[in-house]
Design an enzyme around this catalytic site. Structure first.
Site, short mmCIF file in Angstrom:
data_model
loop_
_atom_site.label_atom_id
_atom_site.label_comp_id
_atom_site.label_asym_id
_atom_site.label_seq_id
_atom_site.Cartn_x
_atom_site.Cartn_y
_atom_site.Cartn_z
N ASN A 230 95.97 62.09 -8.59
CA ASN A 230 96.71 61.03 -9.27
C ASN A 230 98.04 60.73 -8.58
O ASN A 230 98.52 59.60 -8.63
CB ASN A 230 96.88 61.35 -10.76
N ASP B 173 93.24 46.06 -11.09
CA ASP B 173 92.46 47.27 -10.86
C ASP B 173 91.98 47.24 -9.43
O ASP B 173 91.97 46.20 -8.77
CB ASP B 173 91.27 47.36 -11.84
N VAL C 299 92.30 52.79 -21.29
CA VAL C 299 93.69 52.67 -21.77
C VAL C 299 94.28 51.32 -21.37
O VAL C 299 94.87 50.61 -22.19
CB VAL C 299 94.56 53.83 -21.24
N HIS D 169 104.59 66.44 -22.80
CA HIS D 169 103.31 66.02 -23.33
C HIS D 169 102.37 67.18 -23.14
O HIS D 169 101.91 67.44 -22.05
CB HIS D 169 102.85 64.80 -22.51
N1 APR Z 1 94.73 51.08 -8.12
C1 APR Z 1 94.39 50.43 -9.26
N2 APR Z 1 93.57 50.92 -10.18
C2 APR Z 1 93.04 52.14 -9.95
C3 APR Z 1 93.36 52.89 -8.80
C4 APR Z 1 94.26 52.32 -7.85
N3 APR Z 1 94.62 52.96 -6.73
N4 APR Z 1 92.70 54.07 -8.86
C5 APR Z 1 92.00 54.05 -10.01
N5 APR Z 1 92.20 52.88 -10.68
C6 APR Z 1 91.61 52.45 -11.94
C7 APR Z 1 90.13 52.76 -12.06
O1 APR Z 1 89.33 51.86 -11.31
C8 APR Z 1 89.90 52.64 -13.58
O2 APR Z 1 89.50 51.34 -13.95
O3 APR Z 1 92.19 53.13 -13.04
C9 APR Z 1 91.30 52.96 -14.15
C10 APR Z 1 91.32 54.24 -14.99
O4 APR Z 1 90.52 54.03 -16.11
P1 APR Z 1 89.72 55.19 -16.88
O5 APR Z 1 88.99 56.03 -15.90
O6 APR Z 1 88.96 54.49 -17.98
O7 APR Z 1 90.87 56.09 -17.49
P2 APR Z 1 91.70 55.84 -18.85
O8 APR Z 1 90.99 56.49 -19.98
O9 APR Z 1 92.06 54.41 -18.96
O10 APR Z 1 93.00 56.72 -18.55
C11 APR Z 1 93.90 56.35 -17.52
O11 APR Z 1 95.81 57.28 -18.63
O12 APR Z 1 95.95 58.52 -20.57
C12 APR Z 1 95.94 58.56 -19.17
O13 APR Z 1 94.96 60.74 -18.67
C13 APR Z 1 94.74 59.35 -18.65
O14 APR Z 1 95.52 59.47 -16.39
C14 APR Z 1 94.62 58.80 -17.25
C15 APR Z 1 95.05 57.33 -17.43
#
Ligand code: APR
Length: 309
Positions: A94, A32, A11, A174
């Site tokens: 989360n 990230d 996302v 949602h």
């Molecule tokens: N700080 C920064 N980044 C983080 C942290 C943190 N503390 N914890 C996790 N991340 C990063 C992960 O390293 C990863 O790159 O968040 C990113 C999440 O990416 P994906 O697993 O690909 O998830 P995505 O499909 O992008 O969804 C993210 O959006 O739509 C919502 O339900 C979905 O809660 C989810 C979020």
């Protein structure tokens, strides 16, 4: 305008690409927790600039100091739900990530507007507001634009018309407590209710409620990102461009629709100040009751969240 996107997963990365390609910001920063990931993705995007013809204003970092002075922050960091994980487990995990991210972001960008995307959306928006301590009009969640876009697409598909000629809006939360508004929907300018029967309407609404799960079931791992990132980019455009567009967002109500002191999906006028006004549509009694019920559901879930803290 500096826009920071926290979380460089599916996302976050597609959002950064859309924002930079549309030229919505002078500076787009991707953050990230994974070393080198945002730097690599940003470099890859910049390398497409000569072909696509946009200004390569995107960079990646693991250090929040590099995000200082952000005007707008989109929070997508978080885990998707894993098999065997309960809703409360996801909420707890989360919530920890949101606390970490929001604490660091607000330290460096005390005047930013925050758009929350991490699920469960309504609760994470509330938590972000609590942790940041920002005025409520500067903290909102993205869900309604996405749900409405999905509904508009399903209507277009059903009737064989162009999606751009379908208008529809969803409010509420949602998920299951989404509130569709049939009286507000039009297809090529005609009322939707004159074009489809009640049963069809209900089928389209149910598909919209389940749309996130439908994508998860097809992808097998991970959740949707093309439509979510398009929805985020529309909100970024409205705020950065001060367009004053009315979009359905998760916003703090202060008595509108008889709802007070809770985040819920409502139509909001967006501009440089964030949520500049919550717009009160002319709802009938049933619609109003459904919206209030959604708000009370979110209030109860936010109370669960407080128990985890
Ligand atoms: N700080 C920064 N980044 C983080 C942290 C943190 N503390 N914890 C996790 N991340 C990063 C992960 O390293 C990863 O790159 O968040 C990113 C999440 O990416 P994906 O697993 O690909 O998830 P995505 O499909 O992008 O969804 C993210 O959006 O739509 C919502 O339900 C979905 O809660 C989810 C979020």
């Amino acid at each position: 305008m500096r826009v920071t996107i926290v979380g460089s997963g599916f996302v976050g990365a597609t959002t950064a690409m859309r924002v930079v390609q549309k030229g919505l910001a002078d500076d787009v920063v991707m953050v990230d927790i994974v070393p080198d990931l945002p730097q690599g993705l940003a470099l890859d995007m910049r390398e497409s600039a000569p072909i696509e013809g946009f200004e390569p204003n995107v960079r990646g970092t693991n250090d929040y100091a590099d995000t200082a002075g952000s005007d707008l922050v989109v929070i997508t960091a978080g885990l998707p739900r894993q098999p065997g994980m309960s809703r409360m487990d996801l909420l707890g995990k989360n919530a920890g990530i949101i606390r970490d991210v929001v604490g660091k972001m607000t330290e460096h960008s005390p005047n930013a507007i925050l758009i929350v995307v991490t699920n469960p959306l309504d609760e994470m928006t509330y938590l972000t507001s609590e942790v940041s301590g920002f005025p409520k009009q500067r903290v909102m969640g993205m869900a309604g634009v996405l749900d409405s876009s999905r509904l508009r697409y399903f209507i277009a598909e059903e009737l064989g018309v162009s999606p751009s000629r379908v208008e529809a809006i969803t409010l509420g939360s949602h998920g299951d407590a989404m509130v569709p508004l049939p009286r507000q929907a039009t297809v090529e300018g005609k009322p939707l209710t004159e074009l489809v029967d009640e049963q069809t309407l209900e089928r389209l609404y149910q598909r919209t409620r389940d749309a996130g799960a439908e994508i998860v079931a097809l992808l097998k791992k991970g959740s949707a990102y093309y439509a979510p990132s398009a929805a985020i980019a529309q909100m970024v455009n409205a705020i950065a461009g001060d367009t004053k567009e009315i979009l359905p967002v998760c916003a703090w109500c202060t008595g509108q629709y008889g709802i007070k002191d809770v985040y819920v999906g409502v139509p909001a006028r967006l501009g440089r100040a964030g949520v500049e006004e919550i717009v009160e549509l002319d709802l009938n009694d049933d619609e109003r009751a459904a919206l209030r019920q959604a708000a009370e559901g979110i209030r109860a879930k936010c109370a669960d969240l407080a128990k985890l803290a």
